[in-house]
Design a protein around this motif. Structure first.
Motif, PDB file in Angstrom:
ATOM      1  N   ARG A   1       7.301   2.906   0.144  1.00 43.59           N
ATOM      2  CA  ARG A   1       8.394   3.587   0.818  1.00 43.59           C
ATOM      3  C   ARG A   1       8.318   3.400   2.332  1.00 43.59           C
ATOM      4  NH1 ARG A   1       8.540   9.313  -2.573  1.00 43.59           N
ATOM      5  NH2 ARG A   1       9.296   8.435  -4.540  1.00 43.59           N
ATOM      6  N   ALA A   2       7.122   3.509   2.885  1.00 43.41           N
ATOM      7  CA  ALA A   2       6.955   3.305   4.321  1.00 43.41           C
ATOM      8  C   ALA A   2       7.292   1.871   4.699  1.00 43.41           C
ATOM      9  CB  ALA A   2       5.530   3.650   4.742  1.00 43.41           C
TER      10      ALA A   2
ATOM     11  N   ASP B   1       0.829  -1.206   0.000  1.00 44.38           N
ATOM     12  CA  ASP B   1       0.000   0.000   0.000  1.00 44.38           C
ATOM     13  C   ASP B   1       0.863   1.255   0.000  1.00 44.38           C
ATOM     14  OD1 ASP B   1      -2.228  -1.582   0.031  1.00 44.38           O
ATOM     15  OD2 ASP B   1      -2.583  -1.398   2.186  1.00 44.38           O
ATOM     16  N   ASP B   2       1.961   1.215   0.734  1.00 45.82           N
ATOM     17  CA  ASP B   2       2.885   2.347   0.815  1.00 45.82           C
ATOM     18  C   ASP B   2       4.303   1.786   0.731  1.00 45.82           C
ATOM     19  OD1 ASP B   2       4.461   4.553   1.416  1.00 45.82           O
ATOM     20  OD2 ASP B   2       3.106   5.305   2.970  1.00 45.82           O
TER      21      ASP B   2
ATOM     22  N   VAL C   1       1.970   1.339   9.185  1.00 45.94           N
ATOM     23  CA  VAL C   1       2.365   0.636   7.966  1.00 45.94           C
ATOM     24  C   VAL C   1       1.722  -0.747   7.968  1.00 45.94           C
ATOM     25  CG1 VAL C   1       4.298  -0.202   6.601  1.00 45.94           C
ATOM     26  CG2 VAL C   1       4.586   1.816   8.047  1.00 45.94           C
TER      27      VAL C   1
END
Length: 203
Positions: free
Chosen positions: A53-54, A50-51, A139
């Motif tokens: 980079r996180a 979903d993210d 996250v």
């Protein structure tokens, strides 16, 4: 590049340093700050997160915590700041924003850890200020199949037999007893080896 699904505690000193540096490289790739490794299979699941980079920041924090527990000084400020995993309570000093990424340093400082083991090449930082993190969101974990975790345990066992035989016993026991620990970024689901994995035939 190898971004282990296994818990970093299984890694020997050389493997832990390699995991740190390769994850820093992956962080740079996801930031679009390098032209290499963009299609590397180890990045598939991060790109699908979903993210992404996180997720990569959370992955790096897991490596950093293990390094710290061994007395190594990996430069936590290399980790791009971002939200924590659910239940993650060890906040780290925030690093740069994504646009501020620079080449991972190859500099190292000699020394040793509390066990008298020669300290591997690591990235240094001075004691930091009060940790800060984005507490507004968490996250999500990334699924990893049991087959992938088992395969990585076999691969790491192969490497440890050469580099650090004393560490093989725990890994083999956990694999045999189906008690393998995974990196906290991942959640284990049933399934075979992941389709993106480049399976070796010499294990």
């Amino acid at each position: 590049m190898r971004l282990w699904s296994l818990d970093p505690s299984y890694l020997d000193a050389k493997g832990l340093v390699a995991a740190w540096r390769e994850a820093l490289l992956a962080q740079k790739v996801l930031a679009g700050a390098t032209h290499g490794y963009r299609q590397h299979p180890q990045l598939v699941r991060f790109r699908q997160a979903d993210d992404p980079r996180a997720a990569l920041s959370a992955f790096l924090r897991g490596i950093h915590r293990e390094a710290t527990s061994r007395g190594y000084t990996f430069d936590v400020e290399k980790i791009v700041k971002g939200p924590l995993l659910s239940g993650e309570t060890e906040l780290t000093q925030p690093g740069p924003d994504w646009v501020e990424l620079s080449e991972p340093s190859a500099e190292a400082s000699p020394g040793g850890n509390s066990d008298g083991e020669a300290e591997p090449e690591v990235l240094q930082r001075a004691p930091g200020n009060t940790p800060v993190s984005d507490g507004s969101r968490t996250v999500p974990t990334i699924p990893v199949t049991q087959g992938q975790l088992d395969y990585e345990a076999e691969l790491l066992t192969f490497k440890l037999r050469i580099r650090a035989p004393k560490l093989v016993g725990r890994l083999e026991s956990d694999l045999r007893n189906a008690t393998l620990k995974n990196h906290p970024l991942f959640r284990v689901i049933p399934g075979d080896i992941e389709p993106w994995e480049k399976v070796r035939d010499d294990l």
